[in-house]
Design a protein around this motif. Structure first.
Motif, PDB file in Angstrom:
ATOM      1  N   ARG A  39     -15.881  88.912 -67.191  1.00 27.73           N
ATOM      2  CA  ARG A  39     -15.824  88.107 -65.970  1.00 27.73           C
ATOM      3  C   ARG A  39     -17.180  88.068 -65.296  1.00 27.73           C
ATOM      4  O   ARG A  39     -17.639  86.998 -64.831  1.00 27.73           O
ATOM      5  CB  ARG A  39     -14.780  88.679 -65.021  1.00 27.73           C
ATOM      6  CG  ARG A  39     -14.553  87.840 -63.776  1.00 27.73           C
ATOM      7  CD  ARG A  39     -13.680  88.553 -62.776  1.00 27.73           C
ATOM      8  NE  ARG A  39     -14.355  89.743 -62.261  1.00 27.73           N
ATOM      9  CZ  ARG A  39     -13.808  90.570 -61.362  1.00 27.73           C
ATOM     10  NH1 ARG A  39     -12.583  90.338 -60.917  1.00 27.73           N
ATOM     11  NH2 ARG A  39     -14.479  91.633 -60.940  1.00 27.73           N
ATOM     12  N   ARG A  62     -28.467  73.334 -64.236  1.00 29.01           N
ATOM     13  CA  ARG A  62     -28.025  71.971 -63.916  1.00 29.01           C
ATOM     14  C   ARG A  62     -28.790  71.431 -62.717  1.00 29.01           C
ATOM     15  O   ARG A  62     -29.232  70.268 -62.713  1.00 29.01           O
ATOM     16  CB  ARG A  62     -26.526  71.967 -63.634  1.00 29.01           C
ATOM     17  CG  ARG A  62     -25.968  70.580 -63.345  1.00 29.01           C
ATOM     18  CD  ARG A  62     -24.494  70.637 -63.033  1.00 29.01           C
ATOM     19  NE  ARG A  62     -24.256  71.427 -61.822  1.00 29.01           N
ATOM     20  CZ  ARG A  62     -23.044  71.641 -61.298  1.00 29.01           C
ATOM     21  NH1 ARG A  62     -21.975  71.151 -61.904  1.00 29.01           N
ATOM     22  NH2 ARG A  62     -22.908  72.366 -60.208  1.00 29.01           N
ATOM     23  N   ASP A 103     -20.065  88.538 -66.812  1.00 31.41           N
ATOM     24  CA  ASP A 103     -20.947  87.726 -67.659  1.00 31.41           C
ATOM     25  C   ASP A 103     -20.668  86.239 -67.458  1.00 31.41           C
ATOM     26  O   ASP A 103     -21.599  85.419 -67.401  1.00 31.41           O
ATOM     27  CB  ASP A 103     -20.758  88.105 -69.128  1.00 31.41           C
ATOM     28  CG  ASP A 103     -21.254  89.514 -69.432  1.00 31.41           C
ATOM     29  OD1 ASP A 103     -22.038  90.036 -68.620  1.00 31.41           O
ATOM     30  OD2 ASP A 103     -20.845  90.081 -70.467  1.00 31.41           O
ATOM     31  N   PHE A 104     -19.392  85.909 -67.379  1.00 30.02           N
ATOM     32  CA  PHE A 104     -19.031  84.511 -67.167  1.00 30.02           C
ATOM     33  C   PHE A 104     -19.557  84.005 -65.827  1.00 30.02           C
ATOM     34  O   PHE A 104     -20.054  82.878 -65.715  1.00 30.02           O
ATOM     35  CB  PHE A 104     -17.507  84.369 -67.238  1.00 30.02           C
ATOM     36  CG  PHE A 104     -17.029  82.962 -67.072  1.00 30.02           C
ATOM     37  CD1 PHE A 104     -17.160  82.036 -68.089  1.00 30.02           C
ATOM     38  CD2 PHE A 104     -16.449  82.553 -65.868  1.00 30.02           C
ATOM     39  CE1 PHE A 104     -16.725  80.741 -67.925  1.00 30.02           C
ATOM     40  CE2 PHE A 104     -16.021  81.255 -65.693  1.00 30.02           C
ATOM     41  CZ  PHE A 104     -16.150  80.341 -66.730  1.00 30.02           C
ATOM     42  N   GLY A 105     -19.422  84.878 -64.798  1.00 29.08           N
ATOM     43  CA  GLY A 105     -19.953  84.489 -63.491  1.00 29.08           C
ATOM     44  C   GLY A 105     -21.459  84.288 -63.535  1.00 29.08           C
ATOM     45  O   GLY A 105     -21.994  83.333 -62.957  1.00 29.08           O
ATOM     46  N   LYS A 106     -22.145  85.221 -64.269  1.00 26.74           N
ATOM     47  CA  LYS A 106     -23.592  85.082 -64.385  1.00 26.74           C
ATOM     48  C   LYS A 106     -23.951  83.808 -65.156  1.00 26.74           C
ATOM     49  O   LYS A 106     -24.890  83.089 -64.793  1.00 26.74           O
ATOM     50  CB  LYS A 106     -24.173  86.294 -65.091  1.00 26.74           C
ATOM     51  CG  LYS A 106     -24.104  87.579 -64.267  1.00 26.74           C
ATOM     52  CD  LYS A 106     -24.679  88.747 -65.040  1.00 26.74           C
ATOM     53  CE  LYS A 106     -24.599  90.042 -64.226  1.00 26.74           C
ATOM     54  NZ  LYS A 106     -25.121  91.198 -64.997  1.00 26.74           N
ATOM     55  N   LYS A 107     -23.176  83.555 -66.244  1.00 28.04           N
ATOM     56  CA  LYS A 107     -23.439  82.336 -67.015  1.00 28.04           C
ATOM     57  C   LYS A 107     -23.181  81.092 -66.181  1.00 28.04           C
ATOM     58  O   LYS A 107     -23.930  80.103 -66.272  1.00 28.04           O
ATOM     59  CB  LYS A 107     -22.561  82.323 -68.263  1.00 28.04           C
ATOM     60  CG  LYS A 107     -22.978  83.355 -69.302  1.00 28.04           C
ATOM     61  CD  LYS A 107     -22.095  83.278 -70.532  1.00 28.04           C
ATOM     62  CE  LYS A 107     -22.515  84.303 -71.583  1.00 28.04           C
ATOM     63  NZ  LYS A 107     -21.633  84.271 -72.771  1.00 28.04           N
ATOM     64  N   ASN A 108     -22.129  81.120 -65.370  1.00 21.55           N
ATOM     65  CA  ASN A 108     -21.857  79.982 -64.479  1.00 21.55           C
ATOM     66  C   ASN A 108     -22.992  79.776 -63.489  1.00 21.55           C
ATOM     67  O   ASN A 108     -23.423  78.641 -63.228  1.00 21.55           O
ATOM     68  CB  ASN A 108     -20.541  80.193 -63.730  1.00 21.55           C
ATOM     69  CG  ASN A 108     -19.343  79.733 -64.543  1.00 21.55           C
ATOM     70  OD1 ASN A 108     -19.490  78.994 -65.508  1.00 21.55           O
ATOM     71  ND2 ASN A 108     -18.161  80.185 -64.159  1.00 21.55           N
ATOM     72  N   ALA A 109     -23.477  80.911 -62.929  1.00 17.65           N
ATOM     73  CA  ALA A 109     -24.586  80.812 -61.974  1.00 17.65           C
ATOM     74  C   ALA A 109     -25.835  80.271 -62.658  1.00 17.65           C
ATOM     75  O   ALA A 109     -26.548  79.410 -62.111  1.00 17.65           O
ATOM     76  CB  ALA A 109     -24.856  82.178 -61.352  1.00 17.65           C
ATOM     77  N   GLU A 110     -26.113  80.773 -63.894  1.00 20.88           N
ATOM     78  CA  GLU A 110     -27.263  80.288 -64.637  1.00 20.88           C
ATOM     79  C   GLU A 110     -27.092  78.806 -64.992  1.00 20.88           C
ATOM     80  O   GLU A 110     -28.046  78.010 -64.920  1.00 20.88           O
ATOM     81  CB  GLU A 110     -27.439  81.109 -65.920  1.00 20.88           C
ATOM     82  CG  GLU A 110     -28.611  80.693 -66.778  1.00 20.88           C
ATOM     83  CD  GLU A 110     -29.951  80.941 -66.109  1.00 20.88           C
ATOM     84  OE1 GLU A 110     -30.946  80.332 -66.553  1.00 20.88           O
ATOM     85  OE2 GLU A 110     -29.992  81.723 -65.137  1.00 20.88           O
ATOM     86  N   PHE A 111     -25.865  78.435 -65.381  1.00 16.88           N
ATOM     87  CA  PHE A 111     -25.591  77.032 -65.688  1.00 16.88           C
ATOM     88  C   PHE A 111     -25.799  76.149 -64.459  1.00 16.88           C
ATOM     89  O   PHE A 111     -26.390  75.066 -64.552  1.00 16.88           O
ATOM     90  CB  PHE A 111     -24.161  76.895 -66.202  1.00 16.88           C
ATOM     91  CG  PHE A 111     -23.740  75.478 -66.440  1.00 16.88           C
ATOM     92  CD1 PHE A 111     -24.187  74.779 -67.546  1.00 16.88           C
ATOM     93  CD2 PHE A 111     -22.912  74.821 -65.526  1.00 16.88           C
ATOM     94  CE1 PHE A 111     -23.811  73.465 -67.758  1.00 16.88           C
ATOM     95  CE2 PHE A 111     -22.546  73.513 -65.730  1.00 16.88           C
ATOM     96  CZ  PHE A 111     -22.986  72.825 -66.849  1.00 16.88           C
ATOM     97  N   ASP A 112     -25.306  76.630 -63.306  1.00 12.65           N
ATOM     98  CA  ASP A 112     -25.497  75.867 -62.067  1.00 12.65           C
ATOM     99  C   ASP A 112     -26.982  75.735 -61.747  1.00 12.65           C
ATOM    100  O   ASP A 112     -27.445  74.662 -61.323  1.00 12.65           O
ATOM    101  CB  ASP A 112     -24.762  76.544 -60.905  1.00 12.65           C
ATOM    102  CG  ASP A 112     -23.254  76.461 -61.062  1.00 12.65           C
ATOM    103  OD1 ASP A 112     -22.775  75.581 -61.812  1.00 12.65           O
ATOM    104  OD2 ASP A 112     -22.540  77.288 -60.450  1.00 12.65           O
TER     105      ASP A 112
END
Length: 268
Positions: free
Chosen positions: A59, A73, A61-70
């Motif tokens: 979770r 983007r 890692d996913f949050g970090k990946k989401n933040a990095e993706f944001d």
């Protein structure tokens, strides 16, 4: 009451045997089963904790990946906007330059047409002036315009200033080829002889001369020797008249533009 110690001993022994048998065949398997079950439960709990920890890690890692993706983007969107703005500015600049170039070409074409029209009008005016001048001189003075132009040329030749006379005389005497006398008309023999005599007298030498007809002189005569020219033609007066007319037209245009103060130029 009498106690039967044998019976008591037998019962105690039976109890001990029974207790051993129970412990050996009943309690121990139960305890082992309980221990095994507790171990399985503990293992499952440990596995659940591990999976929970792994889930929490995933979770995060996913949050970090989401933040990095944001973040990526937002960066890509910002770069896309910058590129779009730069491209828009480039297109606008290219369009403006193309419009300016087209406007410049159009204005140059208009100026060229105006120059051609002015030249055509000037040629027409010169032709009319020459025709009227020839007729007037012929009727009033009983002589042709061409003869008068030849006389003016010989007079200007004799009135040349000393400095120019010395320089032109040196050129005429040292020239390998004969000097060229160009005229807008075919000079008669008498005028040719008069010009030859004027040259010989002016420069105190026998000047070699070749006569040539050049209509572009517009009723005039000129002497050409090694790049130097000396002459006279009506075109000189027409050029002065043309300059004065052009100056008057410019003054009129300035007056008309100043007569409407505050007026905006017409939009393209």
């Amino acid at each position: 009451m009498l106690i039967d110690w044998f019976t008591v001993g037998a019962q105690v022994l039976n109890f001990l045997v029974l207790a051993w048998l129970l412990k050996r065949f009943l309690y121990r398997p139960i305890l082992d089963a309980i221990d095994a079950r507790e171990k399985r439960i503990a293992a499952k709990l440990a596995d659940a904790d591990a999976k929970k920890a792994e889930a929490l890690k995933e979770r995060d890692d996913f949050g970090k990946k989401n933040a990095e993706f944001d973040r990526q983007r937002a960066t890509l969107l910002a770069e896309a906007r910058d590129q779009a703005d730069a491209e828009r500015r480039r297109i606008l600049e290219d369009t403006r330059k193309a419009a300016d170039a087209l406007s410049a070409k159009r204005q140059e074409a208009l100026r060229s047409e105006a120059r051609q029209l002015n030249q055509a009008l000037a040629r027409c005016a010169r032709d009319e002036v020459f025709a009227i001048s020839r007729k007037a001189l012929s009727e009033l003075a009983s002589t042709s315009l061409e003869e008068r132009l030849g006389e003016i040329f010989t007079q200007r030749l004799r009135d040349i200033d000393p400095q120019s006379k010395a320089a032109l005389g040196e050129v005429l005497r040292s020239a390998a080829k004969p000097a060229l006398v160009r005229s807008a008309f075919d000079l008669p023999a008498a005028q040719r002889a008069a010009i030859q005599n004027a040259l010989n007298e002016t420069f105190s030498a026998e000047i070699r001369v070749q006569f040539e007809t050049a209509p572009d002189l517009v009723s005039g005569v000129e002497l050409v020797a090694d790049g130097r020219k000396l002459g006279w033609s009506i075109a000189h007066y027409l050029a002065s008249l043309e300059e004065r007319v052009e100056s008057l037209l410019k003054d009129r245009a300035k007056f008309e533009s100043g007569a409407r103060p505050g007026s905006e130029p017409a939009s393209r």
